[in-house]
Write a protein that holds these residues in place. Structure first.
Motif, mmCIF file in Angstrom:
data_model
loop_
_atom_site.group_PDB
_atom_site.id
_atom_site.type_symbol
_atom_site.label_atom_id
_atom_site.label_comp_id
_atom_site.label_asym_id
_atom_site.label_seq_id
_atom_site.Cartn_x
_atom_site.Cartn_y
_atom_site.Cartn_z
ATOM 1 N N VAL A 1 0.909 -1.022 0.007
ATOM 2 C CA VAL A 1 0.182 -0.276 0.230
ATOM 3 C C VAL A 1 1.128 1.373 -0.405
ATOM 4 C CG1 VAL A 1 -2.235 1.072 1.034
ATOM 5 C CG2 VAL A 1 -1.631 -0.730 1.032
ATOM 6 N N PRO A 2 1.071 2.016 -1.078
ATOM 7 C CA PRO A 2 2.628 2.476 -1.059
ATOM 8 C C PRO A 2 1.240 4.315 -0.879
ATOM 9 C CG PRO A 2 1.100 2.382 -3.104
ATOM 10 C CD PRO A 2 0.743 1.115 -2.561
ATOM 11 N N GLN A 3 2.527 5.066 -0.131
ATOM 12 C CA GLN A 3 2.313 7.001 0.713
ATOM 13 C C GLN A 3 0.659 7.144 -0.206
ATOM 14 O OE1 GLN A 3 5.006 8.510 2.013
ATOM 15 N NE2 GLN A 3 3.586 10.111 2.636
ATOM 16 N N GLU A 4 0.954 7.121 -1.871
ATOM 17 C CA GLU A 4 0.654 8.338 -2.353
ATOM 18 C C GLU A 4 -0.331 6.579 -3.525
ATOM 19 O OE1 GLU A 4 2.041 11.388 -4.633
ATOM 20 O OE2 GLU A 4 3.208 11.696 -3.426
ATOM 21 N N ASP A 5 -1.200 6.977 -3.780
ATOM 22 C CA ASP A 5 -2.427 5.480 -3.844
ATOM 23 C C ASP A 5 -2.223 5.621 -5.903
ATOM 24 O OD1 ASP A 5 -4.074 5.236 -2.058
ATOM 25 O OD2 ASP A 5 -5.147 6.864 -2.683
ATOM 26 N N SER A 6 -2.057 4.612 -6.065
ATOM 27 C CA SER A 6 -0.904 4.570 -7.626
ATOM 28 C C SER A 6 -2.304 3.841 -8.431
ATOM 29 C CB SER A 6 -0.174 3.351 -8.024
ATOM 30 O OG SER A 6 -0.151 2.486 -7.013
ATOM 31 N N LEU A 7 -3.719 3.940 -7.980
ATOM 32 C CA LEU A 7 -5.131 3.122 -8.938
ATOM 33 C C LEU A 7 -5.073 3.159 -10.479
ATOM 34 C CD1 LEU A 7 -7.668 4.225 -6.021
ATOM 35 C CD2 LEU A 7 -6.373 1.392 -7.022
ATOM 36 N N ASP A 8 -5.527 2.545 -11.028
ATOM 37 C CA ASP A 8 -4.948 2.810 -12.451
ATOM 38 C C ASP A 8 -6.235 3.560 -12.904
ATOM 39 O OD1 ASP A 8 -5.783 2.264 -15.343
ATOM 40 O OD2 ASP A 8 -4.353 0.241 -14.910
ATOM 41 N N LEU A 9 -6.118 4.653 -12.917
ATOM 42 C CA LEU A 9 -7.625 5.771 -13.527
ATOM 43 C C LEU A 9 -7.712 5.345 -14.770
ATOM 44 C CD1 LEU A 9 -5.744 8.924 -12.250
ATOM 45 C CD2 LEU A 9 -7.213 7.514 -11.138
ATOM 46 N N LYS B 1 3.887 9.412 -16.920
ATOM 47 C CA LYS B 1 3.580 10.673 -16.271
ATOM 48 C C LYS B 1 2.360 11.172 -15.437
ATOM 49 C CE LYS B 1 8.249 11.467 -16.999
ATOM 50 N NZ LYS B 1 8.962 12.451 -18.084
ATOM 51 N N ILE B 2 1.044 10.810 -16.484
ATOM 52 C CA ILE B 2 -0.318 11.448 -15.717
ATOM 53 C C ILE B 2 -0.651 10.431 -15.001
ATOM 54 C CG2 ILE B 2 -1.864 12.670 -16.662
ATOM 55 C CD1 ILE B 2 0.507 14.589 -17.198
ATOM 56 N N VAL B 3 -1.078 9.225 -15.471
ATOM 57 C CA VAL B 3 -1.706 8.465 -15.305
ATOM 58 C C VAL B 3 -0.830 7.884 -13.965
ATOM 59 C CG1 VAL B 3 -4.168 8.421 -15.554
ATOM 60 C CG2 VAL B 3 -2.779 6.881 -16.187
ATOM 61 N N LYS B 4 0.412 7.810 -14.361
ATOM 62 C CA LYS B 4 1.110 6.761 -13.253
ATOM 63 C C LYS B 4 0.420 4.618 -13.283
ATOM 64 C CE LYS B 4 3.184 10.631 -11.254
ATOM 65 N NZ LYS B 4 4.224 10.655 -11.466
ATOM 66 N N THR B 5 0.450 4.175 -14.412
ATOM 67 C CA THR B 5 -0.111 3.149 -14.593
ATOM 68 C C THR B 5 1.332 2.415 -14.364
ATOM 69 O OG1 THR B 5 -0.888 3.913 -16.194
ATOM 70 C CG2 THR B 5 -1.146 1.497 -15.606
ATOM 71 N N TYR B 6 2.654 2.863 -14.350
ATOM 72 C CA TYR B 6 3.995 1.839 -14.372
ATOM 73 C C TYR B 6 3.895 1.584 -12.695
ATOM 74 C CZ TYR B 6 3.166 2.626 -19.542
ATOM 75 O OH TYR B 6 3.182 2.114 -20.269
ATOM 76 N N ASP B 7 3.285 2.232 -12.089
ATOM 77 C CA ASP B 7 4.178 2.801 -10.845
ATOM 78 C C ASP B 7 3.636 1.259 -10.323
ATOM 79 O OD1 ASP B 7 4.467 5.162 -11.299
ATOM 80 O OD2 ASP B 7 4.806 6.265 -9.308
ATOM 81 N N ALA B 8 2.049 1.093 -10.246
ATOM 82 C CA ALA B 8 1.724 -0.190 -9.659
ATOM 83 C C ALA B 8 1.944 -1.156 -10.479
ATOM 84 C CB ALA B 8 -0.368 0.050 -10.465
ATOM 85 N N MET B 9 2.331 -1.311 -12.163
ATOM 86 C CA MET B 9 2.917 -2.143 -12.336
ATOM 87 C C MET B 9 3.967 -3.074 -11.672
ATOM 88 S SD MET B 9 2.212 -2.146 -16.334
ATOM 89 C CE MET B 9 0.213 -1.630 -16.705
ATOM 90 N N LEU B 10 4.714 -2.197 -11.604
ATOM 91 C CA LEU B 10 6.315 -2.312 -10.773
ATOM 92 C C LEU B 10 6.088 -2.753 -9.668
ATOM 93 C CD1 LEU B 10 7.842 -0.080 -13.660
ATOM 94 C CD2 LEU B 10 7.626 -2.176 -13.453
ATOM 95 N N SER B 11 5.127 -2.372 -8.640
ATOM 96 C CA SER B 11 4.858 -3.121 -7.294
ATOM 97 C C SER B 11 4.388 -4.201 -7.247
ATOM 98 C CB SER B 11 3.876 -2.046 -6.784
ATOM 99 O OG SER B 11 2.306 -2.454 -7.173
ATOM 100 N N THR B 12 3.866 -5.032 -8.898
ATOM 101 C CA THR B 12 4.111 -6.242 -8.538
ATOM 102 C C THR B 12 4.818 -7.126 -9.343
ATOM 103 O OG1 THR B 12 2.590 -6.489 -11.330
ATOM 104 C CG2 THR B 12 1.612 -5.460 -9.233
ATOM 105 N N PRO B 13 5.373 -8.399 -9.561
ATOM 106 C CA PRO B 13 6.163 -9.273 -10.042
ATOM 107 C C PRO B 13 6.434 -8.787 -11.418
ATOM 108 C CG PRO B 13 4.665 -10.936 -9.230
ATOM 109 C CD PRO B 13 3.739 -9.280 -9.121
#
Ligand code: ATP
Ligand code: MG
Lengths: 342, 279
Positions: free
Chosen positions: A118-126, B113-125
């Motif tokens: 659970v990161p400090q800043e939400d990184s949900l897929d918008l 850069k805008i919706v940061k999709t990869y931040d979430a992807m890269l917290s997974t395998p």
């Protein structure tokens, strides 16, 4: 040497993809606890640098299986940097780090397969709906759709988002997004849950609900690593914690032992008149330690009532007085020189 | 899965190019999940996909019909070719480039850069290489769909040069691969939307000067030499050669050029994603 960790790895990602229930079977977990030799996470001289900034400045800690471990510290102390290194999302600059018996630089993917973050800043897929956020996140862990759908139903319930399942993420309130992020971290039924300020932005009811849920996960043998700014949260949730300041660990222990070591039994809290000066001199000798904040004076002593009597005798003009027990808040203030709620 | 792990361990090391083999280029292993995610998103945004098809279709109609009246035939390799066939192969290459660049630049920048999709992807395998390969695979799927549709329209209008035109399909996908890889790599260096003007600045001359609309022979020698080195020319020459069934070793050269360009772009992208998202 790695016995405990290996056994714990069995109910990991592969099993999840085969659709078997909880990632950590309670029986396996209790078997682990007896093997306390190898910590689940072990850091020695851990350093994180961003250019010339030293975010984490050589810290050591061990986190054991089934434990719930807290990182406390003021803004910029290096908590998030530490969490990201543990989650294999940030390379270690110096020192050694082992997570689940593996080296993040080598087995990052394997480690992340067993971590919920659970990161400090939400990184949900918008670009996706609430439900699809859970589904695709589970898919990143190679979990079959059928299994994810079943888990997602429960997790949406837990996050109280069932009626928003088909809504896009952006219009959700901050707290709802936070709850979805937490639910998302649980979709892979991780062995290790890393929560970076999980309850920031949650209302009191949602916070208590989350604590309750975290207790249950802990009972199942899931190891929790938590950063927080809420002292009550730390006292409630953490078996052990460290206080970080300026990238270093200032103290380590159980909430109780920290209070014992770094604070007095009681605290006399006085609300002082605005703009008053020379407080410390006027109260000198009454308590073991006097801490002056913007609006309050804290007197650390083992007998609060006696201290209050002494204050009255000196005709110190306070507006309001309160004698209370020491909390982690006081430990924090002592160690970092900073109040948490400022 | 072993492979994904192996690729992942390339984090923090320069250029994991050696790890990228042809069988992994199309997104095996975990990279598939990235494609899956994009399908979930575009399930609802199908209009966007359809628009990607109509653009080249309009080009084909307007330029094919319009310029054909003026030009008639063109000589290629000693053979007189109807201008429609000549230009259609060029447009196929150009539209493969345009589609790939558009997705790889705007699309990737938005997610990065805008919706940061990869931040979430890269917290997974998933690792940076999986993400880069997955995005590229997705670009190829879309590029393939456009190229297929384009070829069908080309055939319907009678603009194909020979039966060999079917081979243009994989070749057009190769063009998509080259420009997607390069575009994605370039995007990882962009700081703001302003930088996208540079992309237009690079793409427009490629589109106009790569022997797309007329044979290379009309240029002075020095300009011919420059054009021969540019990437879209490789695609145009490759597709035109295949479409007309005019085989030569140079086609292989064009193909290798595009393959290397895409693979390099992919390797740089994976490396840069790692630096940007996993600091
Ligand atoms: N990506 C980055 N690039 C440069 N500096 C960074 C980066 N991430 C963190 N830092 C710096 O590292 C230091 C520690 O930051 P970190 O986010 O770890 O603190 P924190 O304890 O999580 O604080 P907070 O309570 O505000 O979340 C800060 O000085 C911050 O500016
Ligand atoms: Mg933080």
């Amino acid at each position: 040497m790695r016995l405990g960790v290996q056994a714990a790895s069995q109910p990991g990602a592969q099993d999840a993809s085969a659709g078997t229930p909880p990632a950590v079977a309670p029986s396996a977990a209790s078997a682990q606890r007896s093997v306390r030799s190898e910590p689940l996470i072990c850091a020695r001289g851990l350093v994180k640098r961003f250019g010339s900034i030293v975010a984490v400045d050589g810290i050591d800690f061990d986190i054991y299986l089934g434990e719930s471990f807290g990182f406390l510290g003021p803004n910029g102390a290096g908590k998030t940097s530490t969490m990201r290194m543990i989650a294999c999302m940030s390379p270690v600059s110096e020192g050694t780090l082992r997570v689940l018996g593996m080296d993040p630089a080598v087995d990052g993917a394997k480690i992340r397969a067993r971590i919920g973050l659970v990161p400090q800043e939400d990184s949900l897929d918008l670009e996706l709906t609430v439900l699809d956020n859970l589904i695709i996140y589970g898919r990143y862990f190679d979990i079959p759709r059928r299994v994810i759908r079943e888990r997602a139903k429960r997790l949406l319930d837990f996050a109280e988002l069932t009626d928003r399942a088909h809504s896009k993420v952006d219009p959700l309130s901050g707290g709802m997004k936070r709850r979805l992020t937490i639910a998302r971290a649980l979709v892979s039924e991780p062995d290790l849950l890393i929560l970076d300020e999980p309850t920031t932005g949650l209302d009191p009811q949602a916070r208590h609900l989350l604590w309750d849920r975290l207790y249950r996960l802990k009972a199942q043998g899931v190891t929790l690593v938590i950063t927080t700014h809420y002292m009550d949260e730390a006292e409630q949730l953490c078996d052990r914690l460290v206080v970080m300041n300026d990238g270093r660990i200032a103290a380590e222990g159980t909430p109780h032992s920290l209070i014992e070591r770094y604070s007095t039994k009681e605290v006399l809290e006085l609300r002082k008149p605005l703009g008053m000066t020379g407080v410390a001199e006027r109260l000198a000798g009454i308590a073991d330690r006097v801490e002056e904040l913007a609006d309050r004076v804290l007197l650390y002593t083992d007998d609060g009532d006696a201290a209050l009597e002494a204050v009255r005798l000196r005709e110190f003009p306070y507006e309001h007085a309160l004698v209370r027990r020491s909390t982690l808040e006081d430990v924090f203030l002592r160690l970092t020189g900073r109040s948490l709620i400022d | 899965m072993k492979l994904a792990t192996a690729l992942d361990s390339g984090r923090g090391r320069p250029f994991p190019l050696a790890r990228i083999t042809p069988s992994t280029l199309l997104g095996g292993g975990r990279a598939r999940r990235v494609v899956e995610r994009n399908i979930l998103v575009y399930r609802r945004g199908w209009i966007f996909i359809v628009s990607g098809f109509f653009e080249p279709f309009f080009y084909l109609l307007s330029i094919g019909i319009g310029l054909n009246k003026l030009v008639g035939v063109v000589e290629v390799g000693g053979r007189a070719i109807p201008y429609t066939s000549f230009v259609a192969a060029g447009l196929l290459a150009a539209s493969a480039m345009n589609g790939a660049i558009f997705d790889a630049t705007f699309g990737i920048f938005f997610k990065l850069k805008i919706v940061k999709t990869y931040d979430a992807m890269l917290s997974t395998p998933l690792g940076p290489a999986d993400v880069a390969r997955g995005e590229l695979a997705w670009a190829l799927i879309r590029g393939g769909a456009y190229a297929g549709a384009f070829l069908v329209v080309m055939a319907g209008l009678g603009y194909v040069g020979s039966g060999w035109a079917v081979v243009c399909f994989p070749a057009a996908v190769l063009v998509s691969f080259a420009f997607s890889g390069a575009g994605m790599a370039a995007t990882t260096y962009m700081r703001s939307w302003q930088d996208f003007d540079l992309v237009s600045l690079a793409v427009l001359p490629l589109f106009l000067f790569s022997a797309t609309f007329y044979p290379l022979g009309v240029y002075p020698g020095w300009l011919q030499l420059i054009v021969r080195l540019t990437p879209l020319y490789q695609g145009v020459a490759l597709l035109r050669g295949l479409d007309l069934g005019l085989f030569s070793w140079s086609l292989l050269g064009h193909g290798v050029y595009l393959l290397v360009m895409g693979a390099l772009g992919l390797a740089v992208s994976a490396r840069r994603l790692s630096v940007l998202v996993l600091p």
